[in-house]
Design an enzyme around this catalytic site. Structure first.
Site, short mmCIF file in Angstrom:
data_model
loop_
_atom_site.label_atom_id
_atom_site.label_comp_id
_atom_site.label_asym_id
_atom_site.label_seq_id
_atom_site.Cartn_x
_atom_site.Cartn_y
_atom_site.Cartn_z
N ASP A 21 0.87 -1.19 0.00
CA ASP A 21 0.00 0.00 0.00
C ASP A 21 0.90 1.23 0.00
O ASP A 21 2.13 1.12 0.16
CB ASP A 21 -0.90 0.00 1.25
CG ASP A 21 -1.88 1.18 1.29
OD1 ASP A 21 -2.32 1.66 0.23
OD2 ASP A 21 -2.22 1.63 2.40
N SER A 22 0.30 2.39 -0.15
CA SER A 22 1.07 3.63 -0.04
C SER A 22 1.43 3.92 1.42
O SER A 22 2.38 4.65 1.69
CB SER A 22 0.25 4.79 -0.59
OG SER A 22 -1.01 4.82 0.06
N TYR A 73 -1.12 8.57 -2.56
CA TYR A 73 -1.33 8.25 -3.97
C TYR A 73 -2.55 8.99 -4.53
O TYR A 73 -2.62 9.28 -5.72
CB TYR A 73 -1.56 6.75 -4.14
CG TYR A 73 -0.31 5.90 -4.17
CD1 TYR A 73 0.95 6.45 -3.97
CD2 TYR A 73 -0.39 4.53 -4.43
CE1 TYR A 73 2.09 5.66 -4.00
CE2 TYR A 73 0.74 3.74 -4.47
CZ TYR A 73 1.98 4.30 -4.26
OH TYR A 73 3.10 3.52 -4.31
N GLY A 74 -3.52 9.25 -3.65
CA GLY A 74 -4.77 9.85 -4.11
C GLY A 74 -4.60 11.20 -4.78
O GLY A 74 -5.43 11.61 -5.59
N CYS A 91 -4.48 -1.46 -1.93
CA CYS A 91 -4.70 -0.02 -2.11
C CYS A 91 -5.66 0.14 -3.27
O CYS A 91 -5.37 -0.31 -4.38
CB CYS A 91 -3.35 0.64 -2.42
SG CYS A 91 -3.46 2.38 -2.85
N ASN A 92 -6.80 0.76 -3.00
CA ASN A 92 -7.79 0.95 -4.08
C ASN A 92 -7.26 1.86 -5.16
O ASN A 92 -7.52 1.66 -6.35
CB ASN A 92 -9.07 1.56 -3.51
CG ASN A 92 -9.85 0.60 -2.66
OD1 ASN A 92 -10.83 0.02 -3.09
ND2 ASN A 92 -9.41 0.41 -1.42
N THR A 93 -6.53 2.89 -4.77
CA THR A 93 -6.03 3.85 -5.75
C THR A 93 -5.09 3.15 -6.72
O THR A 93 -5.24 3.24 -7.95
CB THR A 93 -5.29 5.01 -5.04
OG1 THR A 93 -6.09 5.48 -3.96
CG2 THR A 93 -5.00 6.14 -5.99
N CYS A 124 -11.13 2.87 0.22
CA CYS A 124 -9.72 3.19 0.44
C CYS A 124 -9.35 2.35 1.65
O CYS A 124 -10.08 2.34 2.65
CB CYS A 124 -9.55 4.67 0.75
SG CYS A 124 -7.88 5.09 1.34
N THR A 125 -8.24 1.63 1.55
CA THR A 125 -7.92 0.69 2.63
C THR A 125 -7.59 1.39 3.95
O THR A 125 -7.60 0.75 5.00
CB THR A 125 -6.77 -0.23 2.21
OG1 THR A 125 -5.68 0.57 1.71
CG2 THR A 125 -7.21 -1.21 1.14
N HIS A 126 -7.30 2.68 3.89
CA HIS A 126 -7.08 3.41 5.15
C HIS A 126 -8.36 3.58 5.97
O HIS A 126 -8.32 3.71 7.18
CB HIS A 126 -6.53 4.82 4.87
CG HIS A 126 -5.07 4.88 4.57
ND1 HIS A 126 -4.53 4.42 3.39
CD2 HIS A 126 -4.04 5.36 5.30
CE1 HIS A 126 -3.22 4.62 3.42
NE2 HIS A 126 -2.89 5.19 4.56
#
Ligand code: DGL
Length: 268
Positions: free
Chosen positions: A15-16, A47-48, A79-81, A193-195
């Protein structure tokens, strides 16, 4: 199947930042003996706010280096982005099974009663054609309202460093969906968003009773377990957290990482 896989070969979760830890946690529950490397591109976070080309170049370049060095049996882009932008491209260039993370629109469409679904993601995720295609495929008879909530990425990072988070960020994220046309009827919100699942309790309060939050972590973990089914696992050493930049913020994450079994860290 799986007889030729080295039992010590890790699953690499990327992920970021700390968002992919939500996927790591779900994966650990299903595969407690699996060696895992958690990789965060903290030098590239967020990343967004990046362009598609910037995200694709970073993700392909970093995963190329990481797979060469660590020889994972499977890579999860948690990470969805990154997934909505670069999944297809990364799958073409890397010779390792890749599991992506895409907005949980399908399960949300299956449970909404009002027919109005909210989606919270990063600025980059909510504009992706990938999301348009999921909407057409699984929610064409529903209303999908999207809102970018980049503040929540920073809030999740801060929370895991043990810092206080301004509670107004949750109200603002909820208002960003509620104030759109039809937004008062939202009964299901996709945390795309995984966050964001790291902040689920606060978001649930901000949306109020009667709204269900949906994320993809459990489904992704099941997919990882399925693809590694029949393979042997040997978790011989403490799992590794890998970062792309060493700074004080990484040190502050140590307790949260250790709680998930990531007691070693390195900089790529
Ligand atoms: N965790 C990432 C996601 O799932 C994005 C956070 C960011 O780098 O902006 O989209």
């Amino acid at each position: 199947m799986g007889a030729d896989i080295d039992p010590a070969a890790p699953i690499l979760i990327f992920d970021s930042g700390v968002g992919g830890l939500t996927v790591l946690e779900a994966t650990r529950r299903l595969l407690p003996d699996a060696p895992i490397i958690y990789a965060a591109d903290n030098a590239g976070l967020p990343y967004g706010a990046k362009t598609e080309a910037q995200v694709a170049a970073r993700v392909a370049g970093l995963l190329g280096r990481m797979t060469e060095r660590f020889r994972p049996r499977l890579v999860c882009i948690a990470c969805n982005t990154a997934s909505t932008i670069a999944l297809g491209m990364v799958r073409e260039v890397l010779e390792v099974p890749i599991v992506g993370t895409v907005p949980a629109i399908k399960p949300a469409a299956a449970i909404t009663r009002s027919g109005v679904i909210g989606l919270l993601g990063t600025e980059a995720t909510i504009r992706q054609g990938y999301v348009d295609r999921l909407e057409v495929e699984f929610a064409s008879d529903k209303t999908l309202l999207r809102h970018a909530a980049p503040e929540l990425v920073e809030a999740a990072e801060a929370r895991l460093r043990g810092e206080d988070v301004d509670p107004r960020v949750f109200a603002r994220a909820a208002a960003g969906l509620r104030e759109q046309l039809g937004g008062e009827d939202i009964d299901t919100v996709v945390l795309a968003c995984t966050h964001f699942p790291l902040l689920a309790d606060d978001l649930a309060v901000a949306f109020g009773p009667g709204v269900r939050l949906v994320d993809g972590a459990e489904g992704i973990a099941r997919r990882i377990a399925h693809l590694t089914g029949g393979q042997g696992f040997a978790r011989n050493a403490p799992d590794l957290a890998l970062f792309t930049r060493d700074d004080a913020r990484v040190e502050a994450l140590a307790p949260a990482l250790a709680a998930l079994g990531l007691t070693r860290s390195e900089t790529l």
